[in-house]
Scaffold this motif. Structure first.
Motif, PDB file in Angstrom:
ATOM      1  N   VAL A 196      -6.270  12.357   7.580  1.00 32.82           N
ATOM      2  CA  VAL A 196      -6.360  12.086   9.082  1.00 32.82           C
ATOM      3  C   VAL A 196      -5.192  11.725   9.574  1.00 32.82           C
ATOM      4  CG1 VAL A 196      -7.562  10.426  10.340  1.00 32.82           C
ATOM      5  CG2 VAL A 196      -8.715  11.303   8.539  1.00 32.82           C
ATOM      6  N   VAL A 197      -4.367  10.872   9.140  1.00 26.70           N
ATOM      7  CA  VAL A 197      -3.183  10.654   9.615  1.00 26.70           C
ATOM      8  C   VAL A 197      -2.039  11.710   9.968  1.00 26.70           C
ATOM      9  CG1 VAL A 197      -0.854   9.275   9.315  1.00 26.70           C
ATOM     10  CG2 VAL A 197      -2.961   8.067   9.085  1.00 26.70           C
ATOM     11  N   GLY A 198      -2.125  12.633   8.773  1.00 26.90           N
ATOM     12  CA  GLY A 198      -1.292  13.797   9.186  1.00 26.90           C
ATOM     13  C   GLY A 198      -1.804  14.644  10.251  1.00 26.90           C
ATOM     14  N   ASP A 199      -3.101  14.888  10.557  1.00 30.61           N
ATOM     15  CA  ASP A 199      -3.685  15.847  11.278  1.00 30.61           C
ATOM     16  C   ASP A 199      -3.316  14.824  12.688  1.00 30.61           C
ATOM     17  OD1 ASP A 199      -4.619  17.340   9.493  1.00 30.61           O
ATOM     18  OD2 ASP A 199      -6.706  17.027   9.417  1.00 30.61           O
ATOM     19  N   VAL A 200      -3.592  13.805  12.756  1.00 32.51           N
ATOM     20  CA  VAL A 200      -3.228  13.210  14.212  1.00 32.51           C
ATOM     21  C   VAL A 200      -1.728  13.295  14.488  1.00 32.51           C
ATOM     22  CG1 VAL A 200      -3.069  10.871  15.436  1.00 32.51           C
ATOM     23  CG2 VAL A 200      -4.946  11.397  14.029  1.00 32.51           C
TER      24      VAL A 200
ATOM     25  N   TYR B  53       1.081  15.432   2.301  1.00 32.18           N
ATOM     26  CA  TYR B  53       0.162  16.316   3.074  1.00 32.18           C
ATOM     27  C   TYR B  53       1.037  16.987   4.073  1.00 32.18           C
ATOM     28  CZ  TYR B  53      -3.610  17.597   6.196  1.00 32.18           C
ATOM     29  OH  TYR B  53      -4.467  18.358   7.127  1.00 32.18           O
ATOM     30  N   LEU B  54       2.217  16.361   4.675  1.00 34.50           N
ATOM     31  CA  LEU B  54       3.024  16.762   5.844  1.00 34.50           C
ATOM     32  C   LEU B  54       4.155  17.493   5.206  1.00 34.50           C
ATOM     33  CD1 LEU B  54       2.546  14.148   8.172  1.00 34.50           C
ATOM     34  CD2 LEU B  54       1.669  16.337   8.647  1.00 34.50           C
ATOM     35  N   GLN B  55       4.178  17.936   3.914  1.00 39.31           N
ATOM     36  CA  GLN B  55       5.637  18.315   3.252  1.00 39.31           C
ATOM     37  C   GLN B  55       5.976  19.683   4.012  1.00 39.31           C
ATOM     38  OE1 GLN B  55       5.485  18.820  -0.677  1.00 39.31           O
ATOM     39  NE2 GLN B  55       3.213  19.387  -0.814  1.00 39.31           N
ATOM     40  N   ASN B  56       4.967  20.510   4.310  1.00 39.65           N
ATOM     41  CA  ASN B  56       5.170  21.963   4.809  1.00 39.65           C
ATOM     42  C   ASN B  56       5.316  21.946   6.321  1.00 39.65           C
ATOM     43  OD1 ASN B  56       5.261  22.988   2.276  1.00 39.65           O
ATOM     44  ND2 ASN B  56       2.794  23.181   2.460  1.00 39.65           N
ATOM     45  N   TYR B  57       5.541  20.707   6.992  1.00 41.39           N
ATOM     46  CA  TYR B  57       5.765  20.655   8.589  1.00 41.39           C
ATOM     47  C   TYR B  57       7.081  19.942   8.608  1.00 41.39           C
ATOM     48  CZ  TYR B  57       0.695  21.691   8.538  1.00 41.39           C
ATOM     49  OH  TYR B  57      -0.680  22.494   8.083  1.00 41.39           O
ATOM     50  N   PRO B  58       8.116  20.627   8.902  1.00 43.15           N
ATOM     51  CA  PRO B  58       9.323  19.769   8.761  1.00 43.15           C
ATOM     52  C   PRO B  58       9.545  19.319  10.031  1.00 43.15           C
ATOM     53  CG  PRO B  58       9.683  22.379   9.155  1.00 43.15           C
ATOM     54  CD  PRO B  58       8.211  22.021   8.555  1.00 43.15           C
ATOM     55  N   PHE B  59       8.778  19.377  11.092  1.00 41.24           N
ATOM     56  CA  PHE B  59       8.905  18.913  12.478  1.00 41.24           C
ATOM     57  C   PHE B  59       8.200  17.513  12.749  1.00 41.24           C
ATOM     58  CE2 PHE B  59       5.595  22.298  12.455  1.00 41.24           C
ATOM     59  CZ  PHE B  59       4.697  21.349  12.884  1.00 41.24           C
TER      60      PHE B  59
ATOM     61  N   PHE C 231       0.756  -1.010   0.098  1.00 42.81           N
ATOM     62  CA  PHE C 231      -0.126   0.134  -0.059  1.00 42.81           C
ATOM     63  C   PHE C 231       0.996   1.234   0.012  1.00 42.81           C
ATOM     64  CE2 PHE C 231      -1.976  -3.330   2.337  1.00 42.81           C
ATOM     65  CZ  PHE C 231      -3.478  -3.681   1.528  1.00 42.81           C
ATOM     66  N   PRO C 232       1.571   1.500  -1.021  1.00 42.95           N
ATOM     67  CA  PRO C 232       2.627   2.535  -0.781  1.00 42.95           C
ATOM     68  C   PRO C 232       1.871   3.781  -1.136  1.00 42.95           C
ATOM     69  CG  PRO C 232       2.650   1.453  -3.368  1.00 42.95           C
ATOM     70  CD  PRO C 232       1.882   0.550  -2.173  1.00 42.95           C
ATOM     71  N   ALA C 233       0.653   3.987  -1.505  1.00 40.85           N
ATOM     72  CA  ALA C 233       0.167   5.309  -1.796  1.00 40.85           C
ATOM     73  C   ALA C 233      -0.070   5.969  -0.426  1.00 40.85           C
ATOM     74  CB  ALA C 233      -1.065   5.232  -2.543  1.00 40.85           C
ATOM     75  N   SER C 234      -0.067   5.157   0.447  1.00 41.27           N
ATOM     76  CA  SER C 234      -0.668   5.630   2.053  1.00 41.27           C
ATOM     77  C   SER C 234       0.497   6.543   2.581  1.00 41.27           C
ATOM     78  CB  SER C 234      -0.883   4.427   2.955  1.00 41.27           C
ATOM     79  OG  SER C 234       0.255   3.715   3.144  1.00 41.27           O
ATOM     80  N   ASN C 235       1.916   6.067   2.440  1.00 41.93           N
ATOM     81  CA  ASN C 235       2.848   6.845   2.951  1.00 41.93           C
ATOM     82  C   ASN C 235       3.187   7.978   2.090  1.00 41.93           C
ATOM     83  OD1 ASN C 235       3.695   3.909   2.213  1.00 41.93           O
ATOM     84  ND2 ASN C 235       5.568   4.719   1.517  1.00 41.93           N
ATOM     85  N   LYS C 236       3.121   7.758   0.742  1.00 43.86           N
ATOM     86  CA  LYS C 236       3.436   8.844  -0.224  1.00 43.86           C
ATOM     87  C   LYS C 236       2.361   9.891  -0.051  1.00 43.86           C
ATOM     88  CE  LYS C 236       3.430   9.444  -5.421  1.00 43.86           C
ATOM     89  NZ  LYS C 236       2.182  10.403  -5.506  1.00 43.86           N
ATOM     90  N   TYR C 237       1.156   9.708   0.215  1.00 46.78           N
ATOM     91  CA  TYR C 237       0.058  10.784   0.077  1.00 46.78           C
ATOM     92  C   TYR C 237       0.310  11.281   1.579  1.00 46.78           C
ATOM     93  CZ  TYR C 237      -2.300   9.003  -4.056  1.00 46.78           C
ATOM     94  OH  TYR C 237      -2.695   8.842  -5.137  1.00 46.78           O
ATOM     95  N   THR C 238       0.477  10.500   2.606  1.00 48.43           N
ATOM     96  CA  THR C 238       0.923  11.465   3.956  1.00 48.43           C
ATOM     97  C   THR C 238       2.041  12.269   4.094  1.00 48.43           C
ATOM     98  OG1 THR C 238      -0.146   9.334   5.021  1.00 48.43           O
ATOM     99  CG2 THR C 238       1.002  11.063   6.482  1.00 48.43           C
ATOM    100  N   ARG C 239       3.129  11.788   3.292  1.00 42.79           N
ATOM    101  CA  ARG C 239       4.447  12.538   3.261  1.00 42.79           C
ATOM    102  C   ARG C 239       3.969  13.897   2.354  1.00 42.79           C
ATOM    103  NH1 ARG C 239       7.350   8.669   1.526  1.00 42.79           N
ATOM    104  NH2 ARG C 239       8.297   8.269   3.711  1.00 42.79           N
TER     105      ARG C 239
END
Length: 343
Positions: free
Chosen positions: A322-326, A29-35, A19-27
């Motif tokens: 959802v994952v990114g927000d959590v 979504y979070l690309q502007n949050y370096p922390f 399910f590689p799209a799960s980490n691809k899309y989460t990454r």
């Protein structure tokens, strides 16, 4: 705030290659949050590195008590979807780690799975494999298929996916039977109808005949198509066994969009061989990835897809959010919302 040894970073691990799209899309979504650091790892490496992470997405990997005991920093184990049968929840609880899933109703996951169920039904009814043979052999006007219209469909497990399936089946002119453990009235929540209204907004009224779990054999005997939408647990493992398939109408179709472990392999194979089972359409298999040389695939009335029912652009983008927000909530030390805890 979760801290690593060098800086204030919250670290999120996606376990295993599937399910590689799960980490691809989460990454993305979070690309502007370096922390927030998003990593993925092979299943083999997870035990050696899991101690470095604050949160993990299990996907199809099994997290047993040994692996969980190494997760010294872990605050949350999540599934990118619903199924948590691979996680030792008791071990996580003993280690003070929360375990959660993403409910399928509001993310598009249930709708995606419901659409896949209909795809599998239509593929079997219209004899998808035989169609390909006709094309290859330059045969026109064969095979003779069948329609959903007038069929009786049994939905085994009337949760979010079952409800979305019933809504989409209604326009095909089918009779719907359904079972669930408890039939407390289920109002359709706002935004859940997706253009498929139920009478008076009550999901239960999408069903022509309701039954408890004990009715599965009776309903199977009267249905042209049985669709499994159950969660896999100790009570449901292997539930589609010799008794169940033997109770199905001769020539009936079996659809599974839940988990491969719900089906007994020998029972399915033997009833396909005898002709009692008229067809199998399944998005999930007994082992994943499935052996492309398995004897099940030799049957012309079998369609197998590689666990992609919920893998759509809409559902995966929504679940990645959802994952990114959590992850952001975890970093900020805020209450974790938008997920369903199981411990």
């Amino acid at each position: 705030m979760a801290k690593d040894s060098d800086s204030c970073i919250t670290r999120l691990l996606f376990c295993g290659p599937n399910f590689p799209a799960s980490n691809k899309y989460t990454r993305e979504y979070l690309q502007n949050y370096p922390f927030i650091q998003v990593d993925d790892s092979s299943s083999e490496d997870v035990p050696d590195i899991i101690a470095n992470y604050d949160m993990c997405i299990v996907k199809s990997m099994r997290l047993d008590s040994n692996i969980i005991s190494r997760a010294n920093k872990m605050k949350l184990i999540m599934q990118f979807g619903v199924g948590l049968e691979g996680v030792d929840i008791d071990a996580a609880t003993k280690c003070g780690i929360k375990v959660a899933r993403i409910a399928s109703g509001g993310t598009g996951n249930a709708a995606s799975c419901a659409e896949m169920a209909i795809y599998l039904m239509l593929g079997l009814l219209r004899k998808q494999k035989e169609i390909q043979i006709s094309l290859q052999q330059k045969i026109v006007g064969e095979p003779t298929g069948d329609t959903l219209q007038g069929k009786t469909v049994f939905i085994m497990g009337f949760g979010n996916i079952g409800i979305d399936l019933a809504k989409r089946l209604r326009p095909f002119g089918v009779k719907i039977l359904a079972t669930r453990w408890s039939w407390a009235s289920q109002p359709l929540i706002s935004g859940q109808s997706n253009g498929f209204p139920a009478p008076h907004g009550n999901a239960d009224e999408l069903v022509d005949e309701k039954g408890s779990h004990e009715a599965i054999y009776d309903f199977a005997s009267r249905a042209d198509i049985a669709v499994c939408c159950l969660r896999l647990d100790s009570e449901t493992a292997g539930i589609i066994d010799k008794k169940f398939i033997s109770s199905m109408k001769k020539g009936g179709l079996l659809i599974n969009i839940a988990r491969g472990g719900l089906m007994d392999y020998e029972a399915v194979a033997s009833h396909l061989e005898s002709g009692h089972l008229g067809g199998l359409g399944t998005d999930v298999t007994w082992t994943e990835p499935f052996d492309p040389d398995d004897q099940i695939l030799k049957f012309q009335n079998v369609i197998v897809t590689p666990h992609v029912a919920g893998v759509t652009e809409h559902s995966y983008r929504t679940m990645a959010k959802v994952v990114g927000d959590v992850a952001l909530q975890l970093h900020a030390g805020a209450p974790l919302t938008g997920i369903e805890f199981v411990n």
